[in-house]
Design an enzyme around this catalytic site. Structure first.
Site, PDB file in Angstrom:
ATOM      1  N   ASP A   1      66.806  81.591  -9.038  1.00 38.01           N
ATOM      2  CA  ASP A   1      66.306  80.716 -10.005  1.00 38.01           C
ATOM      3  C   ASP A   1      64.844  80.486  -9.922  1.00 38.01           C
ATOM      4  O   ASP A   1      64.099  80.337 -11.294  1.00 38.01           O
ATOM      5  CB  ASP A   1      67.101  79.781 -10.602  1.00 38.01           C
ATOM      6  CG  ASP A   1      66.777  79.042 -12.149  1.00 38.01           C
ATOM      7  OD1 ASP A   1      66.706  79.896 -12.546  1.00 38.01           O
ATOM      8  OD2 ASP A   1      66.448  78.402 -12.466  1.00 38.01           O
TER       9      ASP A   1
ATOM     10  N   CYS B   1      83.837  85.630 -32.414  1.00 31.75           N
ATOM     11  CA  CYS B   1      83.720  84.128 -31.849  1.00 31.75           C
ATOM     12  C   CYS B   1      81.423  83.932 -32.424  1.00 31.75           C
ATOM     13  O   CYS B   1      81.196  84.655 -31.365  1.00 31.75           O
ATOM     14  CB  CYS B   1      83.721  83.758 -30.433  1.00 31.75           C
ATOM     15  SG  CYS B   1      84.060  82.153 -30.159  1.00 31.75           S
TER      16      CYS B   1
ATOM     17  N   CYS C   1      78.965  79.514 -30.021  1.00 35.60           N
ATOM     18  CA  CYS C   1      78.230  78.711 -29.820  1.00 35.60           C
ATOM     19  C   CYS C   1      76.469  79.139 -30.669  1.00 35.60           C
ATOM     20  O   CYS C   1      75.889  78.911 -29.792  1.00 35.60           O
ATOM     21  CB  CYS C   1      77.667  79.730 -28.743  1.00 35.60           C
ATOM     22  SG  CYS C   1      77.398  81.884 -28.740  1.00 35.60           S
TER      23      CYS C   1
ATOM     24  N   CYS D   1      74.235  75.240 -32.067  1.00 32.04           N
ATOM     25  CA  CYS D   1      72.934  74.962 -31.697  1.00 32.04           C
ATOM     26  C   CYS D   1      72.277  74.077 -33.293  1.00 32.04           C
ATOM     27  O   CYS D   1      72.024  74.523 -34.023  1.00 32.04           O
ATOM     28  CB  CYS D   1      72.446  76.412 -31.675  1.00 32.04           C
ATOM     29  SG  CYS D   1      70.398  75.726 -31.613  1.00 32.04           S
TER      30      CYS D   1
ATOM     31  N   CYS E   1      64.651  75.250 -28.567  1.00 34.41           N
ATOM     32  CA  CYS E   1      65.619  75.050 -27.506  1.00 34.41           C
ATOM     33  C   CYS E   1      65.211  74.018 -26.710  1.00 34.41           C
ATOM     34  O   CYS E   1      64.415  73.944 -26.948  1.00 34.41           O
ATOM     35  CB  CYS E   1      65.883  76.126 -26.069  1.00 34.41           C
ATOM     36  SG  CYS E   1      67.285  75.712 -25.007  1.00 34.41           S
TER      37      CYS E   1
ATOM     38  N   CYS F   1      75.706  74.675 -26.718  1.00 35.54           N
ATOM     39  CA  CYS F   1      76.346  76.305 -26.746  1.00 35.54           C
ATOM     40  C   CYS F   1      76.809  76.366 -25.740  1.00 35.54           C
ATOM     41  O   CYS F   1      77.907  77.665 -25.812  1.00 35.54           O
ATOM     42  CB  CYS F   1      75.093  77.432 -26.824  1.00 35.54           C
ATOM     43  SG  CYS F   1      73.956  77.299 -25.312  1.00 35.54           S
TER      44      CYS F   1
ATOM     45  N   CYS G   1      82.195  76.939 -26.007  1.00 33.80           N
ATOM     46  CA  CYS G   1      82.843  77.930 -25.644  1.00 33.80           C
ATOM     47  C   CYS G   1      84.040  78.303 -25.476  1.00 33.80           C
ATOM     48  O   CYS G   1      84.629  77.525 -24.352  1.00 33.80           O
ATOM     49  CB  CYS G   1      81.624  79.064 -24.487  1.00 33.80           C
ATOM     50  SG  CYS G   1      82.427  80.522 -23.906  1.00 33.80           S
TER      51      CYS G   1
END
Length: 369
Positions: free
Chosen positions: A133, A190, A193, A197, A213, A243, A247
């Site tokens: 990352d 779907c 998500c 928000c 965000c 989000c 799920c």
């Protein structure tokens, strides 16, 4: 035991503690490259300047390392014990994203990646590089190419077995390994998500505008939180799980067994009041080896003050008032906003005394708003 390198590598990865492993070819599809370029060209990366600065190295694995032939993608489950959405109904609590409630996952995962990579180099006489990352790697598209999951409409990875809760790491190698089958998109019609928000950060399905965000605003954004997003932050003081948490594929997820990812003392059940009194030394001590420590005490306190202003708890007025003279201007400005919401009369009484000594235009703007 089979002599097939790929099979041996996957078994070794699971033995080292990874939850799932797969192999992708060292190439990226045109769709993924186009999405990345549009994300940057439209400025949706906000203050994350490294996205633009290293765009030419991020487009494909070979742009980062020309010798790479295969990418081993490894996932680690960090599934929470409880539904993260439950905390939103407790405005007095400090809501920290699931992934950041204990130790920084980069440390644990990188050590495991290095052990697997070292073993690969010794066993198969190959070259390897490991990433978690912090390098220009498109890890979510690579995870989809390796069959670990698919990118949902929120742009995050979704797994059949682990839902939304996987940390990712990669080992680039010069070995030629057979890629796994690409995982198809199972989102169907779907859009939970997208609809959940609180700041409408998804302009279209599969597209994120980071500037809207809450995770970006509370972690990457360095200045005052834009006024239009403050109420929507609720009690989220570091990151946002909304989000991910809604799920439907999370019904297959299981809580993590990694002690390093379970909420630490001082985070589990912590209130906003607990954090309002933290000085720099207290902040550093509480969040030692935590991702939260990365943003520093000032940005953290800014977030806590916004959440406090949303709490409707007038009893927080006293510790908030104590932060009106904090050495950091962003903290002072957030304290003004929070105090005016919770205790307007107290704020008015403080205004004349403190405004005359204030030199930062952003704080003055908060007094005059």
């Amino acid at each position: 035991m089979t002599d097939d390198p790929k099979s041996r590598i996957l078994v070794r990865a699971l033995d080292e503690g990874f939850s799932v492993a797969g192999v992708a070819a060292a190439a990226m599809g045109e769709r993924e490259q186009r999405r990345l370029e549009e994300f940057v060209s439209q400025g949706q990366h906000g203050e994350m300047t490294w996205m633009a600065d290293k765009l030419d190295r991020r487009r494909s694995p070979k742009d980062l390392w020309p010798e790479v032939r295969s990418v081993l993608v490894l996932g680690t489950n960090y599934g929470p014990e409880d539904d993260p959405m439950d905390l939103l109904d407790r405005p007095e609590l400090a809501n920290i994203s699931c992934y950041a409630r204990n130790r920084d996952y980069h440390d644990l995962i990188k050590k495991r990646l290095k052990r697997v990579a070292r073993w690969m180099a010794e066993s198969f006489d190959c070259e390897v590089k490991v990433f978690v990352d912090t390098a220009p790697v498109m890890e979510k598209p690579l995870a989809a190419l390796a069959g670990i999951g698919w990118q949902g409409k929120h742009s995050n990875l979704v797994s059949r077995d682990f839902g939304s809760w996987l940390f990712l790491g990669e080992i680039y190698t010069t070995l030629e390994l057979v890629p796994d089958a690409v995982e198809g998109d199972h989102c169907g019609g779907c859009r939970r998500c997208l609809d959940i928000c609180p700041t409408d950060a998804f302009p279209t399905p599969y597209t994120l505008d980071a500037r809207r965000c809450i995770s970006y605003l509370t972690i990457e954004h360095k200045g005052p939180i834009p006024v239009e997003f403050r109420e929507a932050m609720g009690n989220r003081i570091y990151g946002c799980d909304d989000c991910l948490a809604v799920c439907p594929w999370n019904k297959f997820a299981v809580p993590t067994q990694e002690s390093a990812f379970l909420p630490r003392d001082g985070v589990r059940g912590a209130t906003l009041r607990d954090y309002l009194v933290l000085d720099d030394a207290g902040f550093r001590s509480l969040f030692t080896a935590s991702p939260v420590k990365r943003i520093g005490r000032s940005r953290f306190m800014r977030n806590v003050l916004i959440a406090s202003g949303n709490s409707r708890d007038a009893e927080l007025a006293e510790p908030i008032a104590g932060l009106l003279e904090d050495e950091d201007a962003t903290v002072r400005g957030a304290a003004v906003w929070a105090l005016r919401r919770l205790a307007p009369e107290t704020a008015a009484a403080c205004r004349q005394r403190l405004r005359s000594a204030e030199s930062d235009p952003q704080v003055l703007e908060e007094w005059d708003r």
